[in-house]
Structure formats: structure tokens, C-alpha cells
Design an enzyme around this catalytic site. Structure first.
Site, PDB file in Angstrom:
ATOM      1  N   ASP A  38       0.824  -1.200   0.000  1.00 13.67           N
ATOM      2  CA  ASP A  38       0.000   0.000   0.000  1.00 13.67           C
ATOM      3  C   ASP A  38       0.859   1.250   0.000  1.00 13.67           C
ATOM      4  OD1 ASP A  38      -2.940   1.102   0.736  1.00 13.67           O
ATOM      5  OD2 ASP A  38      -1.439   2.241   1.853  1.00 13.67           O
ATOM      6  N   TYR A  43       2.374  10.060  -0.088  1.00 13.61           N
ATOM      7  CA  TYR A  43       3.518   9.499   0.639  1.00 13.61           C
ATOM      8  C   TYR A  43       4.848   9.846  -0.042  1.00 13.61           C
ATOM      9  CZ  TYR A  43      -0.048   6.464   2.810  1.00 13.61           C
ATOM     10  OH  TYR A  43      -1.153   5.973   3.456  1.00 13.61           O
ATOM     11  N   HIS A 101      -8.270   9.179  -1.530  1.00 15.26           N
ATOM     12  CA  HIS A 101      -7.605   9.166  -0.227  1.00 15.26           C
ATOM     13  C   HIS A 101      -8.510   9.690   0.892  1.00 15.26           C
ATOM     14  CE1 HIS A 101      -3.278   9.256   1.576  1.00 15.26           C
ATOM     15  NE2 HIS A 101      -4.152   8.788   2.437  1.00 15.26           N
ATOM     16  N   SER A 131     -11.197   5.777   0.849  1.00 19.09           N
ATOM     17  CA  SER A 131     -10.507   5.787   2.136  1.00 19.09           C
ATOM     18  C   SER A 131     -11.098   6.877   3.016  1.00 19.09           C
ATOM     19  CB  SER A 131      -9.005   6.030   1.916  1.00 19.09           C
ATOM     20  OG  SER A 131      -8.285   5.940   3.128  1.00 19.09           O
ATOM     21  N   SER A 180      -3.058   2.298  10.557  1.00 12.82           N
ATOM     22  CA  SER A 180      -2.693   2.609  11.953  1.00 12.82           C
ATOM     23  C   SER A 180      -3.224   1.536  12.910  1.00 12.82           C
ATOM     24  CB  SER A 180      -3.210   3.994  12.358  1.00 12.82           C
ATOM     25  OG  SER A 180      -2.594   5.005  11.602  1.00 12.82           O
ATOM     26  N   PRO A 181      -2.961   0.266  12.618  1.00 11.46           N
ATOM     27  CA  PRO A 181      -3.548  -0.815  13.417  1.00 11.46           C
ATOM     28  C   PRO A 181      -3.038  -0.878  14.853  1.00 11.46           C
ATOM     29  CG  PRO A 181      -1.930  -1.693  11.905  1.00 11.46           C
ATOM     30  CD  PRO A 181      -2.127  -0.268  11.515  1.00 11.46           C
ATOM     31  N   LYS A 223       2.487  -0.388   8.969  1.00 12.98           N
ATOM     32  CA  LYS A 223       3.728   0.171   8.419  1.00 12.98           C
ATOM     33  C   LYS A 223       4.916  -0.540   9.056  1.00 12.98           C
ATOM     34  CE  LYS A 223       5.509   3.888  10.075  1.00 12.98           C
ATOM     35  NZ  LYS A 223       5.766   5.267  10.517  1.00 12.98           N
ATOM     36  N   ILE A 230       9.224  -6.217   9.763  1.00 14.17           N
ATOM     37  CA  ILE A 230       8.362  -6.845   8.755  1.00 14.17           C
ATOM     38  C   ILE A 230       8.122  -8.316   9.105  1.00 14.17           C
ATOM     39  CG2 ILE A 230       8.290  -7.571   6.331  1.00 14.17           C
ATOM     40  CD1 ILE A 230       9.860  -4.926   5.731  1.00 14.17           C
TER      41      ILE A 230
END
Length: 268
Positions: A38, A43, A101, A131, A180-181, A223, A230
Site C-alpha cells: 500500500d 507518501y 484518499h 478511504s 494505523s492498526p 507500516k 516486517i
């Protein structure tokens, strides 16, 4: 390629603007097993994301690549022009998903979405996404578009569980994509999540991501930049939360937003 490739754990790239680091993080994620990447015009890293996709030992058609049109570019002709620019930067003939967005600033439902429809009809985008849309914005968009809405990307974490939008997604057949989990790290010190993490010999991020992955019609795009981060997120798949865990996490919902600009659509 299955439409289900959006579901599950993807890689978010917000604030990942170092060219080498960004490309490397995308390559690392894809080679580890991630399939959803994503990014967004805002960005300022589409070129680096595209390089990472190209350098990964994974065919382009196996990577689900999403980007977003910035709020300053949502006039009809600007959508068409900047979408082409995004394709050039990403080094691809199509993106799997293109989002509006935010439904703010230059967003005009008829003008914006007719441009998205044209890109869809031309095969330059495989799916249309939105979004930060609330139900009333989704209703309006569904009336205008011939293409189905594929996803609504919104802030979502244990403190903001977006039940209404998840129910809407279930009713209308699209995915809620959680950004933003970790609530911008706010959840890391939560005693309930820490307790659940200790129970499963896992980290709080792994527990939080596992909870999101357990929900229907939900995908998640944390992110991450370093290979360790990761990979640590990827191990969320190894955490098997039980019903008691899920109930305890559900009780954490308090409608707390970390992203709440002055012109937010939920304030309309």
C-alpha cells in the site's frame, strides 16, 4: 489473481521515504510472503515502492499493489493525469486498487468518481477503493459508480473497532482495510493486550494484528521498514487467539481516533 489477495496482512509504506530503505522493505515483504503493498501519492514514495516490487523475486501479477489519489488531485482531469503519473512512478501498466484518499478538499463525487470509473473501464486500475469514507459517503459513491467499491481504508485498531463500517462492508461485499492498526503505538502499553501477548508468548503488535486478521471483511496494512519489523508482524499469523482473548480485546473499543483532521468526513 484472486480478489482475496487483498485480505490478510499487507505492508503499509506511509513515512517510508528513504529510497533504498523503502525499496528494500517492499522487496523483503514480498519475498517473505506478503502480497499486498500500500502506498499513496501523498507518501511521495511511489517510485521507491515500484522499484521494490520490480526487484522482488515475485512476479508482478502476484503482488496486489494499491495507491491513493491525493485530496488536491481529485478533480476529474487531475485524477486522470495524476493516476498516469502514479503508474509511471510505480513502473506498472495498472494498479490493483486505486483509492480516493479522503472525501475532502477537491473531492467532487460525480467528477472524481467518473474519472475512477474511466480508469477502471480502461483497465488501468483493477479495482476502485475509497478511504476514510463514512456510510453516507459510501452510499453516494455506490450510486454514482458502475464499478463496485472494493475497499474502504480507515483507521482501525482495538481502541477504534469500526463496527458500523465493518457491518456496512459485510452487507455490501467490500473489505475494510485497517491503517494505523497499533493506534500509532498507543496500544503497546495496554495491560489487556500485554496479558494476552504473554499468554501466547507473542508481542502486543502480533496479538493486535492477529485480532484484526480474525475479523471478517478486514485486511490490515501495518507500516514497517526494517526486515526484523516486517518479519515480526508476519508472525501474527502464528498467534491463535481464543474466544476469551477476542472478547477481552472487543471490550477495549472506545472510539479513540489518532487521525482526526479538522475537515474529517465524520464531522460533517
Amino acid at each position: 489473481m484472486s480478489e482475496l489477495d487483498l485480505h490478510g496482512l499487507g505492508l503499509g509504506t506511509w513515512q517510508n521515504t528513504d529510497p533504498e530503505q523503502c525499496a528494500e522493505s517492499v522487496r523483503t515483504a514480498l519475498e517473505l510472503g506478503y502480497r499486498s503493498i500500500d502506498t499513496a501519492q501523498a507518501y511521495e514514495n511511489e517510485e521507491f515502492v515500484g522499484r521494490g516490487v520490480a526487484e522482488a523475486d515475485v512476479p508482478r501479477e502476484e503482488a496486489f499493489l494499491a495507491t491513493k489519489v491525493s485530496t488536491s488531485n481529485l478533480a476529474h482531469d487531475d485524477v486522470l493525469e495524476t493516476a498516469e503519473e502514479s503508474l509511471d512512478k510505480l513502473g506498472t501498466d495498472y494498479v490493483d486498487l486505486l483509492y480516493v484518499h479522503w472525501p475532502t478538499k477537491t473531492y467532487d463525487p460525480e467528477g472524481t468518481l467518473s474519472a475512477f470509473q474511466r480508469l477502471y473501464d480502461e483497465g488501468k486500475i483493477r479495482h476502485v477503493g475509497v478511504s476514510n469514507f463514512e456510510p453516507e459517503h459510501l452510499d453516494e459513491a455506490r450510486e454514482i459508480l458502475d464499478a463496485p467499491i472494493f475497499a474502504n481504508q480507515v483507521e482501525m485498531h482495538p481502541y477504534l473497532q469500526q463496527e458500523e463500517l465493518r457491518e456496512y462492508a459485510a452487507e455490501h461485499g467490500h473489505t475494510v482495510v485497517a491503517y494505523s492498526p497499533l493506534a500509532r503505538t498507543e496500544v503497546l502499553d495496554d495491560p489487556v493486550l500485554q496479558d494476552v501477548a504473554e499468554k501466547h508468548d507473542a508481542s502486543v503488535p502480533q496479538v493486535t494484528l492477529s485480532w484484526l486478521l480474525s475479523l471478517e471483511h478486514v485486511a490490515v496494512i501495518p507500516k514497517a521498514t526494517s526486515a526484523d519489523h516486517i518479519e515480526d508482524n508476519w508472525r501474527a499469523y502464528d498467534v491463535d487467539l481464543d474466544d476469551e482473548d477476542l472478547e477481552r480485546i472487543a471490550e477495549l473499543d472506545r472510539g479513540q481516533r489518532e487521525i482526526d483532521p479538522d475537515n474529517a468526513p465524520w464531522d460533517d
